[in-house]
Structure formats: structure tokens, C-alpha cells
Design a protein around this motif. Structure first.
Motif, short mmCIF file in Angstrom:
data_model
loop_
_atom_site.label_atom_id
_atom_site.label_comp_id
_atom_site.label_asym_id
_atom_site.label_seq_id
_atom_site.Cartn_x
_atom_site.Cartn_y
_atom_site.Cartn_z
N LYS A 5 0.84 -1.19 0.00
CA LYS A 5 0.00 0.00 0.00
C LYS A 5 0.87 1.24 0.00
O LYS A 5 1.89 1.29 0.70
CB LYS A 5 -0.91 0.01 1.24
N VAL A 6 0.52 2.23 -0.81
CA VAL A 6 1.21 3.51 -0.81
C VAL A 6 0.54 4.41 0.22
O VAL A 6 -0.66 4.73 0.08
CB VAL A 6 1.19 4.17 -2.20
N ILE A 7 1.27 4.79 1.26
CA ILE A 7 0.71 5.64 2.31
C ILE A 7 0.83 7.11 1.90
O ILE A 7 -0.12 7.88 2.02
CB ILE A 7 1.42 5.37 3.65
N ASN A 8 2.00 7.50 1.43
CA ASN A 8 2.20 8.79 0.79
C ASN A 8 3.47 8.69 -0.06
O ASN A 8 4.01 7.59 -0.23
CB ASN A 8 2.26 9.95 1.81
N ASN A 9 3.95 9.80 -0.57
CA ASN A 9 5.12 9.75 -1.45
C ASN A 9 6.36 9.19 -0.78
O ASN A 9 7.25 8.67 -1.45
CB ASN A 9 5.44 11.15 -2.00
N ASN A 10 6.41 9.30 0.56
CA ASN A 10 7.63 8.92 1.28
C ASN A 10 7.48 7.68 2.15
O ASN A 10 8.47 7.21 2.72
CB ASN A 10 8.08 10.08 2.18
N ILE A 11 6.28 7.16 2.29
CA ILE A 11 6.01 6.01 3.17
C ILE A 11 5.16 4.99 2.42
O ILE A 11 4.12 5.35 1.84
CB ILE A 11 5.28 6.44 4.46
N GLY A 30 7.24 6.24 -2.67
CA GLY A 30 5.89 5.88 -3.08
C GLY A 30 5.37 6.69 -4.25
O GLY A 30 4.22 6.48 -4.69
N PHE A 31 6.19 7.60 -4.76
CA PHE A 31 5.73 8.49 -5.84
C PHE A 31 5.42 7.69 -7.11
O PHE A 31 6.26 6.93 -7.61
CB PHE A 31 6.78 9.55 -6.13
N ASP A 32 4.19 7.87 -7.61
CA ASP A 32 3.75 7.24 -8.86
C ASP A 32 3.86 5.71 -8.81
O ASP A 32 4.13 5.07 -9.83
CB ASP A 32 4.56 7.80 -10.04
N LYS A 33 3.68 5.14 -7.59
CA LYS A 33 3.77 3.69 -7.43
C LYS A 33 2.38 3.12 -7.11
O LYS A 33 1.49 3.83 -6.63
CB LYS A 33 4.75 3.33 -6.31
N LYS A 34 2.25 1.83 -7.34
CA LYS A 34 1.00 1.15 -7.08
C LYS A 34 1.27 -0.16 -6.34
O LYS A 34 2.39 -0.69 -6.41
CB LYS A 34 0.27 0.85 -8.40
N PRO A 35 0.26 -0.69 -5.64
CA PRO A 35 0.44 -2.00 -5.00
C PRO A 35 0.89 -3.05 -6.01
O PRO A 35 0.39 -3.10 -7.13
CB PRO A 35 -0.96 -2.31 -4.46
N GLY A 36 1.87 -3.85 -5.59
CA GLY A 36 2.42 -4.88 -6.46
C GLY A 36 3.72 -4.48 -7.11
O GLY A 36 4.49 -5.35 -7.55
N ASN A 37 4.02 -3.16 -7.17
CA ASN A 37 5.29 -2.72 -7.74
C ASN A 37 6.45 -3.13 -6.86
O ASN A 37 6.34 -3.18 -5.63
CB ASN A 37 5.31 -1.20 -7.90
N GLU A 38 7.58 -3.41 -7.50
CA GLU A 38 8.81 -3.67 -6.75
C GLU A 38 9.32 -2.38 -6.13
O GLU A 38 9.15 -1.29 -6.70
CB GLU A 38 9.89 -4.24 -7.68
N ILE A 39 9.94 -2.52 -4.94
CA ILE A 39 10.50 -1.35 -4.26
C ILE A 39 11.91 -1.11 -4.76
O ILE A 39 12.73 -2.05 -4.87
CB ILE A 39 10.53 -1.56 -2.73
N THR A 40 12.21 0.13 -5.06
CA THR A 40 13.57 0.51 -5.48
C THR A 40 14.46 0.59 -4.26
O THR A 40 14.29 1.47 -3.40
CB THR A 40 13.54 1.86 -6.21
N ASP A 41 15.42 -0.33 -4.17
CA ASP A 41 16.26 -0.41 -2.97
C ASP A 41 16.99 0.89 -2.70
O ASP A 41 17.19 1.27 -1.54
CB ASP A 41 17.29 -1.54 -3.13
N GLY A 42 17.39 1.60 -3.74
CA GLY A 42 18.16 2.82 -3.55
C GLY A 42 17.41 3.92 -2.84
O GLY A 42 18.02 4.86 -2.33
N LYS A 43 16.08 3.80 -2.77
CA LYS A 43 15.29 4.84 -2.12
C LYS A 43 14.93 4.49 -0.67
O LYS A 43 14.34 5.31 0.03
CB LYS A 43 14.00 5.10 -2.92
N ILE A 44 15.26 3.28 -0.23
CA ILE A 44 14.92 2.86 1.14
C ILE A 44 15.85 3.54 2.13
O ILE A 44 17.07 3.41 2.06
CB ILE A 44 15.01 1.34 1.28
N GLU A 45 15.27 4.29 3.07
CA GLU A 45 16.05 4.90 4.15
C GLU A 45 15.92 4.11 5.44
O GLU A 45 16.87 4.00 6.20
CB GLU A 45 15.60 6.35 4.38
#
Length: 279
Positions: A5-11, A30-45
Motif C-alpha cells: 500500500k502507498v501511504i504517501n510519497n515517502n512512506i 511511493g511516488f507514482d507507485k501502485k500495490p504490487g510494484n517492486e521497491i527501489t532499494d536505492g530509495k529505502i532509508e
């Protein structure tokens, strides 16, 4: 790891390979993402793992309502606390401290700073945790421009203590209040020369262990050393009387009591303090 689930652009919330739900933070994750999309590791803080569903849902709601900078403040303070204490903190501290920082900053902007009634006790009994609170004030001012009241150092320290003990805020308040009152009885009954301080570190450590055991209602097992008990009772009668008065007090006020082992151990602690000034 895929987005749940996309909570907001950052969560976002996600599930790991074992199906465990996680809360993941990162700018633009979470920007322009939808449920089921892979998470971009480089953006994980930061990845948060809260075991209880209610806590996890509350945390997601909280993160959605706060600026990303407040969340980063909380995680950086907790990272600093872990490095300073070299202890594992309960994951729930991310929820409670993030909530507190957001509330404290909003309250400060409205001119509503409050005193912490246990400020002196937290400084005395938990100096390391208090120093983390002081570090937090500096970090908050550096990043937000707001200087919170000094009492907030103690309030932040309380959240760190809760994370250490895995306890609720009310339980921690209860424990610190009990420690303060036990120390007050001891100080009232031992004669310290005017203007002199006595070595508190060992006594504080003993009282912390005792109070933690009493509020957690843990049972103590072990063999009773009859010779030691008889020796202490016969030779350290005044010190033993002080401990019994403490035991009577906490029995009346808190409906709990020390074991004989704890009474003897604290008796010896008081004897050590008194010996310093008798030579």
C-alpha cells in the motif's frame, strides 16, 4: 520486496519474502507507485518492523500525518541511543518517540511547553538516557530551528527508557516515582556530613534493579544464605531497620514487597555508604 500500500510519497507498506508486513520510509519511494510494484532499494532509508497489528496501523497513520523530517529526527535519535547504550530497544519506540516529537514541536509552536514532573529523577537515575535527550534537543534545533524546553530532554529520555524496559509509559513513571521515594527514606535515615555528597551510583543501580523487579512482578529464585542473613540482622541492625521501613512503605503505597534477599542486599549497600563517613 513488493509494495502492499502507498501511504504517501515517502512512506509505503510492503511484505518481505516471508509475508511479514513492513513499513518502509524513503524520499519519493511511493511516488507514482501502485500495490504490487517492486521497491527501489536505492530509495529505502528505513524499514520498520512492528509486531503488533494495532501498533503497525497506528504507526502508518502517524507517518502519513507528519513531515518526513520529523520521522528522520526520531529514527536518528533512536540510532544514536542504540549506539550510545549498546542495547536493543523495542521497535515500538519508533512509534512512541515519533509521535512525541511531532506533538512536542506542534505544542512548542503554540507556546505550550510543559514541565516534566520527574525531570530531576530522570537526570539522577538515568543519566545516559538523559544525555540522549539532551542530544535530541540539539538535533531538533539544528534541523527545525525550534529549541524545545529543557524538560523535553527528560521526556525524550523516558521514551528511550521504555524502549529498554519494553514497558508502558505509566509503568516507567510508576517505577521512577517508587525509586525516588525509596531513596528519600534512605537519605532521611543516614547521617551524611553537611555539604558532602555520598556515592550514589551503586545505590541507584540497586534501586533500579529492585524497582524494575517489583513493577514487573518477576519472581526471584535462589538459595537462602542463612548465615549471611543472621549476620546482617545481628550486626547491621540500624541499616536493616531502614530497609524494613522502606518495605513497609512500598507495601502500603504500592502493594508489593521485597524478598529477604533484596532486603539483605540493600542493607549492605547502605552499610557501605555509612562506612565511608565513619572512617
Amino acid at each position: 520486496m513488493r509494495i502492499e500500500k502507498v501511504i504517501n510519497n515517502n512512506i509505503i507498506s510492503a511484505r518481505d519474502d516471508k509475508g511479514v508486513e513492513l513499513v518502509v520510509m524513503g524520499r519519493g519511494i511511493g511516488f507514482d507507485k501502485k500495490p504490487g510494484n517492486e521497491i527501489t532499494d536505492g530509495k529505502i532509508e528505513k524499514i520498520f518492523r512492528l509486531d503488533k497489528m494495532d501498533d503497525r496501523e497506528h504507526f502508518k497513520e502517524l507517518l502519513a500525518s507528519l513531515p518526513l523530517e520529523y520521522i528522520r529526527l526520531s529514527t536518528d535519535i533512536i540510532t544514536y541511543a542504540k549506539d550510545s547504550l549498546e542495547l536493543k530497544l523495542n521497535q515500538n519506540v519508533y512509534l512512541t518517540l515519533t509521535d512525541h516529537i511531532g506533538f512536542a514541536l506542534n505544542r512548542h509552536r503554540e507556546g505550550m511547553d510543559f514541565n516534566n514532573v520527574l525531570y530531576d529523577e530522570i537526570r539522577l537515575f538515568y543519566p545516559v538516557e538523559y544525555s540522549i535527550g539532551r542530544y535530541a534537543l540539539e538535533l531538533i534545533e539544528e534541523r527545525t530551528g525550534y529549541r524545545l524546553a529543557e524538560d523535553e530532554a527528560a521526556s525524550i529520555a523516558l521514551h528511550i527508557i521504555n524502549g529498554e524496559l519494553d514497558s508502558a509509559m505509566g509503568t516507567t513513571f510508576f517505577m521512577i516515582k517508587m525509586m525516588r521515594e525509596m531513596m528519600g527514606i534512605i537519605e532521611k535515615n543516614i547521617s551524611i556530613p553537611e555539604g558532602r555528597n555520598y556515592p550514589k551510583d551503586r545505590l541507584i543501580s540497586d534501586l533500579k534493579q529492585l524497582a524494575n523487579r517489583l513493577v514487573s512482578e518477576k519472581l526471584i529464585s535462589g538459595r537462602r544464605d542463612e548465615k549471611l542473613y543472621l549476620f546482617v540482622e545481628d550486626n547491621y541492625t540500624e541499616e536493616y531497620r531502614i530497609i524494613n521501613s522502606i518495605n513497609d512503605y512500598i507495601g502500603k503505597e504500592y502493594k508489593c514487597s521485597m524478598t529477604e534477599e533484596e532486603k539483605i542486599y540493600l542493607t549492605l549497600s547502605i552499610k557501605r555508604i555509612k562506612d565511608i563517613y565513619s572512617n
